[in-house]
Scaffold this active site. Structure first.
Site, PDB file in Angstrom:
ATOM      1  N   HIS A  23       0.828  -1.206   0.000  1.00 31.85           N
ATOM      2  CA  HIS A  23       0.000   0.000   0.000  1.00 31.85           C
ATOM      3  C   HIS A  23       0.862   1.255   0.000  1.00 31.85           C
ATOM      4  CE1 HIS A  23      -3.859  -2.074   1.670  1.00 31.85           C
ATOM      5  NE2 HIS A  23      -3.362  -2.680   0.615  1.00 31.85           N
TER       6      HIS A  23
ATOM      7  N   GLU B  64       0.710   3.938   1.802  1.00 26.89           N
ATOM      8  CA  GLU B  64       1.118   4.359   3.146  1.00 26.89           C
ATOM      9  C   GLU B  64       2.283   3.504   3.637  1.00 26.89           C
ATOM     10  OE1 GLU B  64      -3.346   4.933   2.573  1.00 26.89           O
ATOM     11  OE2 GLU B  64      -1.904   3.338   2.190  1.00 26.89           O
TER      12      GLU B  64
ATOM     13  N   CYS C 273      -6.372   1.844   5.171  1.00 27.12           N
ATOM     14  CA  CYS C 273      -7.073   0.629   5.567  1.00 27.12           C
ATOM     15  C   CYS C 273      -6.718   0.275   7.023  1.00 27.12           C
ATOM     16  CB  CYS C 273      -6.703  -0.521   4.629  1.00 27.12           C
ATOM     17  SG  CYS C 273      -5.001  -1.113   4.838  1.00 27.12           S
TER      18      CYS C 273
ATOM     19  N   CYS D 183      -2.846  -0.543   7.421  1.00 26.12           N
ATOM     20  CA  CYS D 183      -2.012   0.664   7.338  1.00 26.12           C
ATOM     21  C   CYS D 183      -2.219   1.563   8.546  1.00 26.12           C
ATOM     22  CB  CYS D 183      -2.297   1.422   6.043  1.00 26.12           C
ATOM     23  SG  CYS D 183      -1.631   0.595   4.578  1.00 26.12           S
TER      24      CYS D 183
END
Length: 190
Positions: A86, A88, A114, A117
């Site tokens: 991801h 992040e 999410c 994260c």
């Protein structure tokens, strides 16, 4: 450049989110395409976008089984097979790779982080999160815990209203999808 009717200087939040949108242009995921910027002391210290790990085939090249076979995985499932990192996570990992401390920083991301994260950002002591597009946990049973976890950012988590000319390309729920590709909440497979 002096401010005119045609040009308005963006405030800091708009500026950093605009850079996150630009970073997102490198994302190579068949799901949501996300860009993230970590800011400390009003300076960018790291960026990240989502896609497969370095030196591996991209999602668009069939590099991720889950992305290549989205029809097999309802929204919120199959993450143990997904090799995408991801945005992040990539921003945090890039900072770590180059020895840059992120404690006390703020994250600007084109999509609300999410659950996973969020945990990682809290563990890294990121102070605040600013997001452009919302993400809702696909399983309503987990939504309360997700919101509780996100409330732990000392500086809060805030939605920014910033124009996003690339939203139709980047956000799955804004793309035209066959009915089978959406779950019971109307969200596309993430």
């Amino acid at each position: 450049m002096p401010e005119t009717r045609e040009h308005r200087r963006p405030d800091r939040d708009e500026y950093f989110m605009g850079i996150a949108i630009a970073v997102r242009s490198r994302a190579d995921c068949t799901g949501n395409r996300v860009g993230a910027v970590i800011v400390k002391d009003r300076r960018i210290v790291s960026t990240g976008y989502n896609g497969t790990p370095e030196n591996m085939p991209n999602c668009s090249e069939g590099g991720c089984h889950r992305c290549a076979h989205r029809e097999q995985y309802p929204s919120g499932t199959g993450y143990d097979l997904c090799i995408c990192v991801h945005a992040e996570q990539n921003a945090l990992l890039a900072a770590a790779r180059f020895g840059i401390a992120v404690e006390g920083s703020a994250l600007y991301t084109t999509m609300r982080p999410c659950f996973g994260c969020t945990k990682e950002l809290l563990q890294a002591h990121v102070e605040a999160v600013y997001f452009l597009h919302d993400w809702v946990h696909p399983d309503p049973r987990y939504q309360a815990e997700y919101e509780r976890l996100q409330s732990r950012f000392p500086g809060g988590i805030r939605h920014l209203e910033v124009p996003d000319p690339g939203a139709d390309w980047a956000v799955t729920t804004r793309r035209v999808q066959p009915a089978a590709a959406t779950d019971e909440t109307g969200h596309g497979a993430l």
